[in-house]
Design a protein around this motif. Sequence first.
Motif, PDB file in Angstrom:
ATOM      1  N   ARG A 142       0.862  -1.177   0.000  1.00 37.07           N
ATOM      2  CA  ARG A 142       0.000   0.000   0.000  1.00 37.07           C
ATOM      3  C   ARG A 142       0.905   1.236   0.000  1.00 37.07           C
ATOM      4  O   ARG A 142       1.645   1.450   0.953  1.00 37.07           O
ATOM      5  N   LEU A 143       0.824   2.017  -1.060  1.00 35.63           N
ATOM      6  CA  LEU A 143       1.725   3.145  -1.251  1.00 35.63           C
ATOM      7  C   LEU A 143       0.962   4.464  -1.205  1.00 35.63           C
ATOM      8  O   LEU A 143      -0.032   4.635  -1.910  1.00 35.63           O
ATOM      9  N   GLY A 144       1.431   5.387  -0.390  1.00 35.19           N
ATOM     10  CA  GLY A 144       0.815   6.707  -0.306  1.00 35.19           C
ATOM     11  C   GLY A 144       1.539   7.703  -1.192  1.00 35.19           C
ATOM     12  O   GLY A 144       2.756   7.866  -1.095  1.00 35.19           O
ATOM     13  N   LEU A 145       0.770   8.379  -2.083  1.00 38.26           N
ATOM     14  CA  LEU A 145       1.325   9.384  -2.980  1.00 38.26           C
ATOM     15  C   LEU A 145       0.463  10.644  -2.949  1.00 38.26           C
ATOM     16  O   LEU A 145      -0.661  10.619  -2.443  1.00 38.26           O
ATOM     17  N   LEU A 146       0.993  11.725  -3.496  1.00 33.94           N
ATOM     18  CA  LEU A 146       0.213  12.950  -3.632  1.00 33.94           C
ATOM     19  C   LEU A 146      -0.615  12.903  -4.903  1.00 33.94           C
ATOM     20  O   LEU A 146      -0.200  12.327  -5.909  1.00 33.94           O
ATOM     21  N   ASP A 147      -1.779  13.550  -4.867  1.00 36.81           N
ATOM     22  CA  ASP A 147      -2.693  13.471  -6.007  1.00 36.81           C
ATOM     23  C   ASP A 147      -2.496  14.600  -7.004  1.00 36.81           C
ATOM     24  O   ASP A 147      -3.332  14.813  -7.876  1.00 36.81           O
ATOM     25  N   TYR A 148      -1.404  15.369  -6.893  1.00 35.05           N
ATOM     26  CA  TYR A 148      -1.120  16.344  -7.947  1.00 35.05           C
ATOM     27  C   TYR A 148       0.203  15.986  -8.624  1.00 35.05           C
ATOM     28  O   TYR A 148       1.239  15.881  -7.987  1.00 35.05           O
ATOM     29  N   LYS A 159       6.574   7.491  -9.175  1.00 39.83           N
ATOM     30  CA  LYS A 159       5.967   6.898 -10.368  1.00 39.83           C
ATOM     31  C   LYS A 159       7.063   6.460 -11.348  1.00 39.83           C
ATOM     32  O   LYS A 159       6.957   5.400 -11.984  1.00 39.83           O
ATOM     33  N   GLY A 160       8.113   7.246 -11.469  1.00 36.06           N
ATOM     34  CA  GLY A 160       9.231   6.865 -12.317  1.00 36.06           C
ATOM     35  C   GLY A 160       9.930   5.620 -11.813  1.00 36.06           C
ATOM     36  O   GLY A 160      10.346   4.758 -12.598  1.00 36.06           O
ATOM     37  N   MET A 161      10.050   5.501 -10.484  1.00 31.76           N
ATOM     38  CA  MET A 161      10.662   4.321  -9.885  1.00 31.76           C
ATOM     39  C   MET A 161       9.861   3.062 -10.209  1.00 31.76           C
ATOM     40  O   MET A 161      10.433   2.026 -10.589  1.00 31.76           O
ATOM     41  N   GLU A 169       0.673  -0.062 -11.694  1.00 30.88           N
ATOM     42  CA  GLU A 169      -0.083   0.468 -10.565  1.00 30.88           C
ATOM     43  C   GLU A 169      -1.137  -0.510 -10.076  1.00 30.88           C
ATOM     44  O   GLU A 169      -1.522  -0.488  -8.908  1.00 30.88           O
ATOM     45  N   SER A 170      -1.585  -1.389 -10.952  1.00 34.35           N
ATOM     46  CA  SER A 170      -2.608  -2.368 -10.563  1.00 34.35           C
ATOM     47  C   SER A 170      -2.054  -3.426  -9.619  1.00 34.35           C
ATOM     48  O   SER A 170      -2.824  -4.123  -8.956  1.00 34.35           O
ATOM     49  N   SER A 171      -0.729  -3.541  -9.557  1.00 34.04           N
ATOM     50  CA  SER A 171      -0.126  -4.537  -8.675  1.00 34.04           C
ATOM     51  C   SER A 171       0.127  -3.995  -7.276  1.00 34.04           C
ATOM     52  O   SER A 171       0.654  -4.683  -6.420  1.00 34.04           O
ATOM     53  N   MET A 172      -0.231  -2.702  -7.062  1.00 32.29           N
ATOM     54  CA  MET A 172      -0.111  -2.088  -5.748  1.00 32.29           C
ATOM     55  C   MET A 172      -1.417  -1.383  -5.408  1.00 32.29           C
ATOM     56  O   MET A 172      -2.229  -1.093  -6.291  1.00 32.29           O
TER      57      MET A 172
END
Length: 279
Positions: A142-148, A159-161, A169-172
């Motif tokens: 479960r990964l937390g990211l910013l929505d902008y 996202k580059g990583m 993204e479907s695998s997380m």
Amino acid sequence: MLASWYAGVYSSVIKSENLSNLISQSLTCQTRSVKNSDIFVAFITDQGMASKLLSSLCSSETINRQYGEVTVQWSHNEQEIIQYVGKGIADLALVKENVMLAFAAETTYRYQTVAQYKDYSTYLISLKEKPELTKQYLWGKRLGLLDYPSSRSGHIVPKGMLNDLGISESSMEIIYVNSHEALRDLLAAGKVDIISSFWKDKDEQRFSANYRTPIKTKVSGSKWYLKMETQNTDLICEIQSILQTLAMQTQSDYYSQLQLNSNDCNLSSLSHDVQLDEK
């Protein structure tokens, strides 16, 4: 590719403005030059600093001589960044360098860097273990990211990583929030396994420095750009003075660190260590 990605007396009243069918938020004031039709437009990504910036600009003697109105616009929306910076509407803009490069705005609209914030590192941060930059480790997390998408440490770099590691993204389970502080709250509450963000000293009150892993160690800080269609040196010096004063007065880690670009204004730059709060 960057251009394609980006293309995907005070009134002090917040208002909505329609610009090419985009809803924006802004603060506006009138200067003493009531017959002057020129408007000084500042574009930033942080609503919290808008009123202070507006107040400083509207009390400036230089601004009062040269402009009849001041507007401070704020948004994280990429379409609005395109409008204000990519199309040269903003006179003063606080944005990332890659925005200017994407639209060649420095050359096209003669934007000049007047101040900037320090480079920083982007980390994966966990609560109970040191994250690994491997497909095996990250799969199913479960990964937390910013929505902008304009945030590098909270969106672009992670996202580059994932792309480099061949992780879809479907695998997380990716959970998006709207601030770095909200990311930290998610992690502390156990609602995500890891977050992508920068690291600041006070994070050690909630998390262990042993449980952070750098993704990228040199991410350029945001920069202040001033549109210079003429050799308006008074304006450059006044803007730098305003930004320096705001940096000295703020309680925010993000804005307390400011490096002024060299010029003939004889203003000393600030030199405190800082971790950016809106990276």
